[in-house]
Design an enzyme around this catalytic site. Structure first.
Site, PDB file in Angstrom:
ATOM      1  N   GLU A  88     -63.493  60.218  99.765  1.00 60.23           N
ATOM      2  CA  GLU A  88     -62.681  61.401  99.463  1.00 60.23           C
ATOM      3  C   GLU A  88     -62.671  61.661  97.957  1.00 60.23           C
ATOM      4  O   GLU A  88     -62.786  60.730  97.165  1.00 60.23           O
ATOM      5  CB  GLU A  88     -61.238  61.166  99.921  1.00 60.23           C
ATOM      6  N   ASP A  89     -62.491  62.916  97.597  1.00 57.87           N
ATOM      7  CA  ASP A  89     -62.331  63.236  96.181  1.00 57.87           C
ATOM      8  C   ASP A  89     -60.932  62.870  95.694  1.00 57.87           C
ATOM      9  O   ASP A  89     -60.762  62.270  94.650  1.00 57.87           O
ATOM     10  CB  ASP A  89     -62.624  64.728  95.925  1.00 57.87           C
ATOM     11  N   ASP A 120     -53.731  63.483  98.078  1.00 63.64           N
ATOM     12  CA  ASP A 120     -52.592  64.206  97.523  1.00 63.64           C
ATOM     13  C   ASP A 120     -51.382  63.948  98.437  1.00 63.64           C
ATOM     14  O   ASP A 120     -50.764  62.893  98.361  1.00 63.64           O
ATOM     15  CB  ASP A 120     -52.989  65.685  97.434  1.00 63.64           C
ATOM     16  N   PHE A 168     -52.710  69.582  89.051  1.00 60.31           N
ATOM     17  CA  PHE A 168     -53.852  70.077  89.809  1.00 60.31           C
ATOM     18  C   PHE A 168     -55.095  69.939  88.942  1.00 60.31           C
ATOM     19  O   PHE A 168     -55.150  70.454  87.823  1.00 60.31           O
ATOM     20  CB  PHE A 168     -53.653  71.525  90.253  1.00 60.31           C
ATOM     21  N   ARG A 180     -66.409  73.294  90.214  1.00 61.15           N
ATOM     22  CA  ARG A 180     -66.945  72.059  90.803  1.00 61.15           C
ATOM     23  C   ARG A 180     -67.987  71.404  89.908  1.00 61.15           C
ATOM     24  O   ARG A 180     -68.153  70.198  89.901  1.00 61.15           O
ATOM     25  CB  ARG A 180     -67.602  72.347  92.156  1.00 61.15           C
TER      26      ARG A 180
HETATM   27  P1  IMP Z   1     -53.900  66.170 101.026  1.00 63.46           P
HETATM   28  O1  IMP Z   1     -54.104  66.509 102.471  1.00 63.46           O
HETATM   29  O2  IMP Z   1     -52.684  66.844 100.474  1.00 63.46           O
HETATM   30  O3  IMP Z   1     -53.937  64.697 100.726  1.00 63.46           O
HETATM   31  O4  IMP Z   1     -55.034  66.889 100.229  1.00 63.46           O
HETATM   32  C1  IMP Z   1     -56.262  66.407 100.115  1.00 63.46           C
HETATM   33  C2  IMP Z   1     -57.229  67.506  99.769  1.00 63.46           C
HETATM   34  O5  IMP Z   1     -56.620  68.577  99.020  1.00 63.46           O
HETATM   35  C3  IMP Z   1     -58.302  66.970  98.867  1.00 63.46           C
HETATM   36  O6  IMP Z   1     -59.357  66.419  99.615  1.00 63.46           O
HETATM   37  C4  IMP Z   1     -58.688  68.183  98.049  1.00 63.46           C
HETATM   38  O7  IMP Z   1     -59.680  68.907  98.733  1.00 63.46           O
HETATM   39  C5  IMP Z   1     -57.430  68.993  97.956  1.00 63.46           C
HETATM   40  N1  IMP Z   1     -56.704  68.735  96.682  1.00 63.46           N
HETATM   41  C6  IMP Z   1     -55.544  68.090  96.511  1.00 63.46           C
HETATM   42  N2  IMP Z   1     -55.185  68.029  95.215  1.00 63.46           N
HETATM   43  C7  IMP Z   1     -56.157  68.655  94.541  1.00 63.46           C
HETATM   44  C8  IMP Z   1     -56.387  68.908  93.138  1.00 63.46           C
HETATM   45  O8  IMP Z   1     -55.607  68.549  92.234  1.00 63.46           O
HETATM   46  N3  IMP Z   1     -57.507  69.597  92.845  1.00 63.46           N
HETATM   47  C9  IMP Z   1     -58.405  70.020  93.774  1.00 63.46           C
HETATM   48  N4  IMP Z   1     -58.252  69.790  95.082  1.00 63.46           N
HETATM   49  C10 IMP Z   1     -57.133  69.116  95.468  1.00 63.46           C
HETATM   50 MG    MG Z   2     -61.199  67.094  99.888  1.00 60.86          MG
END
Ligand code: IMP
Ligand code: MG
Length: 182
Positions: A102-103, A106, A155, A168
């Protein structure tokens, strides 16, 4: 403002040397943990592909790859909580040592959802490596097995991560919102 000046006004949180050095460490740790096995890397599109490309070149064990397409953010910077699979896996993960790439973690909603979907296919093991971890933002209690960098609640864009599909290609991780990262 043109593109170049917009980008350079975004403060750098992690530069490319820091990212590369940490990925070398992660590669070593993962290679040790999977010694004698062939992990199956499942990259979560689109954010994770640049990280995954660098990570796999830092592994000393053989690894196979597949990708899952996920949409968890429609627009903006707030998670809707809704997860949509836009590209399914190509090959079965049954009996495989799956390492999800995963990148960023959050709220944890995306990975929580993925964990359910992937476990149902009976992998031998299921682990997660994430480049970035916003530990303070968790809504669902998920934990990554390998974390590149814990980061504050900002963010971020670059190194594969986007804001409305932009940024990106930046080689650093930069903060989107303000001049200061924290
Ligand atoms: P989660 O479901 O809230 O954990 O979100 C995960 C996904 O939200 C990541 O895989 C990203 O694609 C996107 N995301 C969350 N925070 C960021 C950020 O700061 N920048 C860019 N994408 C984010
Ligand atoms: Mg993602």
């Amino acid at each position: 403002m043109d593109n170049a000046s917009t980008e350079s006004s975004l403060e750098i949180l992690l530069n490319s040397n820091q990212i590369a050095a940490r990925i070398r460490e992660l590669g070593e740790e993962i290679s040790n943990d999977y010694y004698g096995r062939t992990p199956h890397l499942v990259g979560v599109l689109k954010g994770a592909w640049i990280f995954m490309a660098d990570l796999i070149r830092n592994l000393s064990v053989e690894a196979t790859v597949d990708f899952l397409g996920i949409q968890s953010y429609v627009t903006g910077t707030t998670s809707s909580g809704e997860v949509k699979i836009t590209k399914d896996l190509d090959v079965s993960i049954a009996g495989r040592d799956v390492l999800v790439v995963e990148d960023i973690l959050d709220t944890g909603r995306t990975y929580h959802y993925l964990q359910g979907v992937l476990s149902a296919h009976r992998p031998k093991s299921l682990k997660l490596v994430t480049l970035l971890d916003k530990t303070g933002r968790r809504v669902v209690p998920v934990k990554a097995d390998y974390v590149g960098f814990p980061i504050p609640d900002v963010f971020v864009v670059g190194y594969g991560l986007d804001y409305n599909q932009q940024f990106r290609r930046l080689t650093e991780v930069r903060c989107l919102r303000s001049v200061a990262c924290v």
